[in-house]
Scaffold this motif. Structure first.
Motif, mmCIF file in Angstrom:
data_model
loop_
_atom_site.group_PDB
_atom_site.id
_atom_site.type_symbol
_atom_site.label_atom_id
_atom_site.label_comp_id
_atom_site.label_asym_id
_atom_site.label_seq_id
_atom_site.Cartn_x
_atom_site.Cartn_y
_atom_site.Cartn_z
ATOM 1 N N UNK A 41 -9.953 11.172 42.239
ATOM 2 C CA UNK A 41 -9.486 9.815 42.525
ATOM 3 C C UNK A 41 -10.680 8.882 42.658
ATOM 4 N N UNK A 42 -10.850 8.029 41.674
ATOM 5 C CA UNK A 42 -11.913 7.035 41.710
ATOM 6 C C UNK A 42 -11.371 5.799 42.426
ATOM 7 N N UNK A 43 -12.085 5.366 43.471
ATOM 8 C CA UNK A 43 -11.605 4.235 44.261
ATOM 9 C C UNK A 43 -12.003 2.889 43.670
ATOM 10 N N UNK A 44 -13.138 2.858 42.946
ATOM 11 C CA UNK A 44 -13.596 1.614 42.353
ATOM 12 C C UNK A 44 -14.326 1.906 41.069
ATOM 13 N N UNK A 45 -13.793 1.624 39.927
ATOM 14 C CA UNK A 45 -12.473 1.038 39.707
ATOM 15 C C UNK A 45 -11.385 2.088 39.959
ATOM 16 N N UNK A 46 -10.204 1.647 40.350
ATOM 17 C CA UNK A 46 -9.134 2.597 40.682
ATOM 18 C C UNK A 46 -8.633 3.358 39.444
ATOM 19 N N UNK A 47 -8.894 4.647 39.435
ATOM 20 C CA UNK A 47 -8.462 5.540 38.353
ATOM 21 C C UNK A 47 -8.185 6.910 38.948
ATOM 22 N N UNK A 48 -7.276 7.653 38.321
ATOM 23 C CA UNK A 48 -6.986 9.021 38.732
ATOM 24 C C UNK A 48 -6.962 9.917 37.521
ATOM 25 N N UNK A 49 -7.496 11.133 37.700
ATOM 26 C CA UNK A 49 -7.443 12.161 36.677
ATOM 27 C C UNK A 49 -7.144 13.480 37.386
ATOM 28 N N UNK A 50 -6.277 14.265 36.791
ATOM 29 C CA UNK A 50 -5.958 15.591 37.310
ATOM 30 C C UNK A 50 -6.569 16.624 36.382
ATOM 31 N N UNK A 51 -7.293 17.567 36.961
ATOM 32 C CA UNK A 51 -7.905 18.649 36.194
ATOM 33 C C UNK A 51 -7.079 19.898 36.464
ATOM 34 N N UNK A 52 -6.454 20.410 35.408
ATOM 35 C CA UNK A 52 -5.670 21.634 35.508
ATOM 36 C C UNK A 52 -6.502 22.768 34.934
ATOM 37 N N UNK A 53 -6.667 23.816 35.715
ATOM 38 C CA UNK A 53 -7.435 24.971 35.275
ATOM 39 C C UNK A 53 -6.467 25.968 34.651
ATOM 40 N N UNK A 54 -6.679 26.247 33.378
ATOM 41 C CA UNK A 54 -5.780 27.106 32.615
ATOM 42 C C UNK A 54 -6.625 28.181 31.930
ATOM 43 N N UNK A 55 -6.616 29.369 32.491
ATOM 44 C CA UNK A 55 -7.411 30.450 31.910
ATOM 45 C C UNK A 55 -8.883 30.093 31.897
#
Length: 82
Positions: A41-55
């Motif tokens: 979660x980046x607060x400035x600038x506001x951005x979100x990324x989800x990292x899914x670990x798959x194998x």
């Protein structure tokens, strides 16, 4: 999600996974995280990324309906300082 953000996430995901092919030790370590989700979660600038670990690789998503296993939050400048 904007087309630009989707394209950036796809390019970053591809770059990370391509890099992982050159590091078998990290690929093996990622197996221990299989099924886990990290929210960045980046607060400035506001951005979100989800990292899914798959194998032995990762997937980058802009949205995730479940609960993340862990969250990293901070400003862009703080992330760049890591």
């Amino acid at each position: 999600m904007s087309t630009l953000k989707a394209g950036l996430l796809m390019a970053l995901e591809s770059a990370v996974n391509n890099s992982l092919t050159y590091d078998p030790a990290t690929q093996q370590a990622l197996r221990a995280l299989d099924g886990k989700v990290m929210h960045i979660a980046c607060t400035m600038p506001p951005q979100s990324v989800y990292v899914l670990f798959v194998g032995e690789h990762v997937e980058l998503w802009s949205l995730f309906e479940g609960a993340a296993d862990t969250t990293l939050s901070g400003s862009a400048s703080a992330f760049l300082g890591l």
